[in-house]
Write a protein that holds these residues in place. Structure first.
Motif, mmCIF file in Angstrom:
data_model
loop_
_atom_site.group_PDB
_atom_site.id
_atom_site.type_symbol
_atom_site.label_atom_id
_atom_site.label_comp_id
_atom_site.label_asym_id
_atom_site.label_seq_id
_atom_site.Cartn_x
_atom_site.Cartn_y
_atom_site.Cartn_z
ATOM 1 N N UNK A 388 18.190 50.391 -77.815
ATOM 2 C CA UNK A 388 18.825 48.484 -78.143
ATOM 3 C C UNK A 388 20.456 48.886 -78.418
ATOM 4 N N UNK A 389 20.447 49.192 -79.107
ATOM 5 C CA UNK A 389 21.916 49.796 -79.794
ATOM 6 C C UNK A 389 23.188 49.403 -78.830
ATOM 7 N N UNK A 390 22.601 50.515 -77.939
ATOM 8 C CA UNK A 390 23.934 50.664 -76.759
ATOM 9 C C UNK A 390 23.681 49.660 -76.143
ATOM 10 N N UNK A 391 21.961 49.087 -75.994
ATOM 11 C CA UNK A 391 22.535 47.351 -74.682
ATOM 12 C C UNK A 391 23.218 46.439 -76.097
ATOM 13 N N UNK A 392 22.682 46.325 -77.524
ATOM 14 C CA UNK A 392 23.525 45.465 -77.808
ATOM 15 C C UNK A 392 25.522 45.741 -77.244
ATOM 16 N N UNK A 393 25.873 46.588 -77.349
ATOM 17 C CA UNK A 393 27.236 47.148 -77.474
ATOM 18 C C UNK A 393 27.889 47.069 -76.253
ATOM 19 N N UNK A 394 27.263 47.248 -75.073
ATOM 20 C CA UNK A 394 27.972 46.984 -74.040
ATOM 21 C C UNK A 394 27.658 45.261 -73.711
ATOM 22 N N UNK A 395 27.218 44.139 -74.000
ATOM 23 C CA UNK A 395 27.353 43.102 -73.851
ATOM 24 C C UNK A 395 28.275 42.477 -75.315
ATOM 25 N N UNK A 396 28.392 43.098 -76.698
ATOM 26 C CA UNK A 396 29.926 42.834 -77.113
ATOM 27 C C UNK A 396 30.766 42.933 -76.183
ATOM 28 N N UNK A 397 30.968 44.619 -75.577
ATOM 29 C CA UNK A 397 32.276 45.131 -74.813
ATOM 30 C C UNK A 397 32.520 43.306 -73.883
#
Length: 517
Positions: A388-397
């Motif tokens: 979940x942390x990786x997916x949220x980081x991609x959406x923020x970028x």
């Protein structure tokens, strides 16, 4: 030519002046009637004159005599003049040269018999009764046992001794005596002042305020009791805030204070009896009431005790009330040991069945299985958190890149919109300047308005003397119409009025706007 008129007859009678004749008549009348007693009815009396003298007339059925009482004698008269009062006037006859009349100068006034006094009292009683001073609704009942009794009477007569003796025999009370004259010219004023003085005492002051007043006097003739029938005494008795007992004269004597008082007593001794009860009788009555109260309480107690005994006989005995519960207790006591043993056996059997499931080996295996399951769930949770942390980081970028793109497109769009609105605003300003009347005024024309500021379109709308206002391209001036073909009068010099600067869209355009300068 000789005077042929007949000569007037010669008389030896001397010539009198008017003053001489009036003086001679005055001396003759005063010498002949130096001291007279005249009986008549007072008429035309309206009270003392502003000078202090009193003027009225004495009349009978066929004649009238002017009368005057000088200021110095008016206050010393035993009888005050009253309209319609029949009196005997004592004085001297004199003349009044200013009116060619004669009059009596009164030095004393006396009643013309008992009938005149009774008529005066009846007339005064009728007048005071019409004012409501004798109404029964104004009267109050004196207190049953007053603490302080005020007595208005002579301090040296037998009346005060009779009152004090009767009060001491019946019920001794604190007595305040206000000494007054009970006969004479000043009797009425002193009695009225005493009544008002007792009423003026403050409650709780150094001198106790009476709870009841007694106005008392012994018997006497009708003339002797006149002081208690004076109007000032009657009004003071009617206005008294303290209940008042009137005891003037004997039982057959009647004065006007008797009608205004709250209670009338036939004698001063009877007034004392009305003021307080008999102490011995009161003590005896209280003792009788106390004995009756004690007997009533004793009888009531005995009656309730008898009723209680009767009700107690109707109730069942204690053995009868407790027989059934006692039998139930015996039966339950017999069944209790067997029930306790059966209950213990049942609990022991249930404990034996549960004992096999609570062995240590079984509990250890259960704990191991729960620990393995917990470790499995902990591993799954950590893996899910990393994903979940990786997916949220991609959406923020991706969101940051999109925001940068929108920001780069926004500024050129705002500049284009601002230029477009500024261009349209200049176009509208040019159109308005072309259509405005200011351009016409700039070519040499003028605009004429009336005093209210409304434009005038024709000469027929202008009247002579009408105030006008003329507007040029560089300001406005005031003018007055003088009529057709008449040169205008020279205008007075006045300070030049500053021209009003017309506000145009160009001025507004110079202000900063939302889209830039």
């Amino acid at each position: 030519m000789p005077d042929l008129a007949p000569e007037s007859p010669v008389s030896n009678a001397p010539d009198w002046s008017v003053s001489e004749l009036s003086g001679a008549l005055k001396r003759t009348v005063e010498d002949a009637f130096g001291h007279v007693r005249v009986r008549g009815e007072i008429s035309g009396y309206r009270g003392p004159h502003s000078s202090g003298h009193a003027y009225f007339s004495l009349k009978d059925s066929s004649a009238r005599l002017d009368a005057v009482v000088w200021k110095g004698n008016l206050g010393r008269l035993k009888i005050r003049p009253e309209e319609g009062l029949e009196v005997v006037a004592i004085g001297r006859i004199t003349t009044f040269p200013g009116k060619s009349s004669y009059q009596i100068v009164i030095e004393q006034l006396e009643f013309a018999g008992a009938g005149a006094i009774m008529a005066m009292l009846e007339e005064r009683k009728r007048r005071l009764a019409a004012e409501g001073l004798f109404d029964g609704a104004r009267k109050r009942r004196p207190p049953f046992l007053p603490r302080v009794i005020g007595v208005v009477t002579s301090p040296t007569g037998a009346v005060i001794r009779d009152i004090l003796h009767r009060l001491a025999d019946r019920f001794p009370r604190h007595v305040l005596v206000w000494p007054v004259r009970v006969q004479g010219d000043t009797s009425g004023a002193e009695v009225a002042a005493a009544i008002r003085g007792f009423n003026a005492l403050p409650a709780g002051g150094p001198i106790p305020r009476p709870d009841v007043l007694i106005v008392a006097r012994g018997g006497g003739s009708l003339e002797d009791l006149l002081g208690f029938s004076e109007e000032i005494v009657v009004r003071a008795a009617a206005e008294s805030g303290i209940p008042l007992i009137s005891a003037v004269g004997h039982e057959t004597d009647v004065t006007l204070i008797d009608f205004a008082a709250d209670v009338r007593a036939p004698t001063p001794t009877a007034a004392a009896e009305m003021a307080v009860p008999v102490r011995g009788e009161l003590i005896a009555e209280v003792g009788s009431l106390h004995a009756r109260l004690g007997g009533a309480l004793t009888r009531a107690t005995e009656r309730r005790r008898t009723d209680l005994r009767a009700l107690g006989r109707l109730l069942p005995s204690a053995d009868a009330l407790l027989a059934v519960p006692r039998q139930r207790l015996d039966v339950a006591a017999q069944r209790l040991p067997r029930a306790l043993k059966a209950n213990a056996s049942a609990h022991r059997l249930a404990l034996t069945r549960i004992e096999g499931r609570l062995a240590p080996d079984r509990l250890t295996g259960l704990i191991e299985r729960r620990r393995e399951r917990f470790d499995l769930f902990a591993g799954r949770l950590a893996s899910a958190l990393r994903m979940n942390a990786g997916a949220h980081r991609e959406r923020i970028e991706r969101a940051r890149e999109r925001l940068g793109s929108l920001h780069g497109r926004l500024l050129p769009s705002l500049r284009r919109a601002s230029e477009e609105r500024r261009r349209r605003l200049r176009s509208v300003e040019q159109l308005m300047q072309a259509l405005s009347y200011k351009g016409v005024l700039a070519r040499g024309y003028a605009l004429v308005r009336d005093a209210s500021g409304e434009p005038l379109h024709a000469a027929r709308d202008v009247a002579a003397g009408q105030g006008l206002e003329i507007e040029f391209h560089d300001g406005r001036v005031a003018a007055v119409a003088v009529g057709e073909g008449t040169p205008p009068p020279p205008a007075p010099k006045s300070p030049a009025r500053p021209a009003r600067k017309a506000k145009t869209l160009s001025d507004d355009a110079a202000q900063p706007t939302l889209f830039g300068s």
